[in-house]
Design a protein around this motif. Sequence first.
Motif, PDB file in Angstrom:
ATOM      1  N   GLU A   1      44.800 -34.962 -34.575  1.00 31.56           N
ATOM      2  CA  GLU A   1      45.256 -36.284 -34.136  1.00 31.56           C
ATOM      3  C   GLU A   1      44.542 -36.747 -32.867  1.00 31.56           C
ATOM      4  N   GLY A   2      43.216 -36.501 -32.843  1.00 27.93           N
ATOM      5  CA  GLY A   2      42.390 -36.964 -31.735  1.00 27.93           C
ATOM      6  C   GLY A   2      42.400 -36.087 -30.503  1.00 27.93           C
ATOM      7  N   LYS A   3      43.156 -35.010 -30.545  1.00 26.63           N
ATOM      8  CA  LYS A   3      43.242 -34.127 -29.371  1.00 26.63           C
ATOM      9  C   LYS A   3      42.643 -32.759 -29.681  1.00 26.63           C
ATOM     10  N   LEU A   4      42.215 -32.100 -28.617  1.00 33.28           N
ATOM     11  CA  LEU A   4      41.631 -30.766 -28.755  1.00 33.28           C
ATOM     12  C   LEU A   4      42.744 -29.758 -29.031  1.00 33.28           C
ATOM     13  N   ALA A   5      42.627 -29.072 -30.196  1.00 32.20           N
ATOM     14  CA  ALA A   5      43.671 -28.106 -30.575  1.00 32.20           C
ATOM     15  C   ALA A   5      43.185 -26.670 -30.445  1.00 32.20           C
ATOM     16  N   GLY A   6      41.906 -26.508 -30.107  1.00 32.27           N
ATOM     17  CA  GLY A   6      41.399 -25.148 -29.941  1.00 32.27           C
ATOM     18  C   GLY A   6      39.886 -25.092 -29.992  1.00 32.27           C
ATOM     19  N   ILE A   7      39.306 -24.092 -29.261  1.00 29.43           N
ATOM     20  CA  ILE A   7      37.863 -23.839 -29.285  1.00 29.43           C
ATOM     21  C   ILE A   7      37.669 -22.331 -29.380  1.00 29.43           C
ATOM     22  N   GLY A   8      36.748 -21.929 -30.248  1.00 31.09           N
ATOM     23  CA  GLY A   8      36.452 -20.503 -30.365  1.00 31.09           C
ATOM     24  C   GLY A   8      35.616 -20.225 -31.595  1.00 31.09           C
ATOM     25  N   THR A   9      35.352 -18.957 -31.827  1.00 27.32           N
ATOM     26  CA  THR A   9      34.652 -18.563 -33.052  1.00 27.32           C
ATOM     27  C   THR A   9      35.645 -18.542 -34.203  1.00 27.32           C
ATOM     28  N   HIS A  10      35.124 -18.343 -35.408  1.00 24.32           N
ATOM     29  CA  HIS A  10      35.980 -18.289 -36.602  1.00 24.32           C
ATOM     30  C   HIS A  10      37.033 -17.188 -36.459  1.00 24.32           C
ATOM     31  N   GLU A  11      36.595 -16.028 -36.027  1.00 27.71           N
ATOM     32  CA  GLU A  11      37.516 -14.886 -35.904  1.00 27.71           C
ATOM     33  C   GLU A  11      38.588 -15.147 -34.838  1.00 27.71           C
ATOM     34  N   GLU A  12      38.161 -15.713 -33.701  1.00 30.08           N
ATOM     35  CA  GLU A  12      39.119 -15.982 -32.623  1.00 30.08           C
ATOM     36  C   GLU A  12      40.177 -17.000 -33.045  1.00 30.08           C
ATOM     37  N   LEU A  13      39.728 -18.049 -33.682  1.00 32.15           N
ATOM     38  CA  LEU A  13      40.661 -19.095 -34.100  1.00 32.15           C
ATOM     39  C   LEU A  13      41.578 -18.624 -35.224  1.00 32.15           C
ATOM     40  N   LEU A  14      41.024 -17.794 -36.089  1.00 31.23           N
ATOM     41  CA  LEU A  14      41.813 -17.279 -37.205  1.00 31.23           C
ATOM     42  C   LEU A  14      42.933 -16.377 -36.707  1.00 31.23           C
ATOM     43  N   LYS A  15      42.705 -15.795 -35.545  1.00 26.50           N
ATOM     44  CA  LYS A  15      43.669 -14.858 -34.975  1.00 26.50           C
ATOM     45  C   LYS A  15      44.836 -15.578 -34.300  1.00 26.50           C
TER      46      LYS A  15
END
Length: 575
Positions: free
Chosen positions: A542-556
């Motif tokens: 919705e236009g806001k930053l919900a997360g930054i990271g690699t695939h593995e980091e975000l999946l975790k």
Amino acid sequence: MLSILKYLKPYKLQVSLIIVLTLIGTLLELYLPTLMADVVDIGIVNNDIPYILRTGLWMLVCAIFAIGLTVLVNFFASRVAMGFGKDVRRKLFVNVENFSLQEFEKIGPASLITRSTNDVKQIQDVLNMMLRMMTRAPLMLLGGIILAVSRDQTLSLIFIVALPVLALTIYLISRKAIPLFGELQKKTDRLNLLLRESLIGTRVVRAFNRVEFEKKRFNQANEEFRDTGIRVNKIISFLFPSMMIIMNFTNIAIVWFGAIRIDAGAMQVGNLMAFLQYSMMILMSLIMLSFAFIMIPRAQASAKRVNEVLLIDPDIKDPEQAKAETGAHAEVEFKNVTFRYAGAEKAAVEDISFLAKPGETTAIIGSTGAGKTSLVQLIPRFYDIESGSILVNGIDIREMKQHTLREKIGYVPQKASLFSGTIAENVRFGAKDATDQEVMDALQTAQAIDFVNEKEDGINTYIEQAGSNLSGGQKQRLAIARALVRKPEIYIFDDSFSALDYKTDAKLRSALKEETGNSTIILVAQRVNTVMDADRIIVLNEGKLAGIGTHEELLKDNTIYQEIVESQRTEGESA
């Protein structure tokens, strides 16, 4: 109307020549009735044949010169009008090319096309008529009245009645017709809009069996245009017959009262003939002026619409003192960037910060409407941000020249846009001096070489408008090749792999890693398998930053990313 006539400045010499030639030609025409009166009153009355022949020959010479001058005036007037139209169209095109997308969308492509063609044509036609008539008619009117009065002051009193009646008729008809001209141009806009939508969306129209609906929609607009046009023409159709009636009654009055004066010995026959000629000139000049007054309001409506585009001052401008930027690679940084579309209550992207480094891939993922495309369109300054800053190598893009900034970018839009021309010409749109080998290399990296080689003419195969003779995947790959041949410092792929199958997608991303080297890659995608190998993944919600990271980091530890992965998990495919 007057403001748009400033584009006549390059033609002021030719306009001056037209005025001079018109003046001479009109004076010659005004001189002819005087010569004719002399032939009757002197030559015929005195039976002086040599005088009749001399004067008749002089009349013939004057008539030939007047005709020649009229031809020259028409020639120069046409050249000036066509040149003026060309200049205005070019100025319109250049101005529109400088618009931000927001300004472009405000007017709309259909209306811009109408203004650049139909509206400019209306102004051009009226200008042509003005150059031929608006100088000639006043001169003939004024000269005719002076010479008619000089022939017989008493008989000239007829004009005191005739001219006001004629002027009132013109005024009443013009008053009814003028408001309809602006309405007619708006109906033209509507017709162009519906026609453009129907032609562009013809596949959708047929797929959903909405052909009859589109026909009804177009017919309604077409009938409204027709009805307005008929109303205008009905009103204007009264003009010429009304004027002819007034002219004929005026001539009857002149002959009637002129005969009485001749019978009384107060006037000669030659003078009456000359007076009739001058009265015809006076009335014809009024007819010419009336047509001009009828046409000018339509041109004014068109000029107003053209000026609306010409007077738009683009919001996005180059700075007066642009900062010089050097370096073989470009680092892109967003600092607390917020952007909203004009008139929108909610920001499309809000308080976004991240860093995209050279030699790395930064991927952006999120649900539909999350603001992914809006975010990447801020980098080439298609729109300007509301707050925050976007830096390229530490310099705010608003402090760089747009040309310099865009030279660094290879942009592949969400919807692949191709132009009519060959495959090679479309690829060279990214780099006009690219060799055939460079074009082939770009096609090879974009995984387009196979289908191009299958074509009979290879890279010289002709592409129809908007790439209508290619599939969606083929168009996307050519758009990618166009960006690759540019060899930019920043690649922006805005959901550019959506029409590719998983195998082609994987091969393309593998080839891109080798080709792009130390360039900064910003990749927008819907599919997880497209972004999972990226050096960093930005998750938008919705236009806001919900997360930054690699695939593995975000999946975790990122719930939204986990939901996206889960929604795309299929049998036989593992995240």
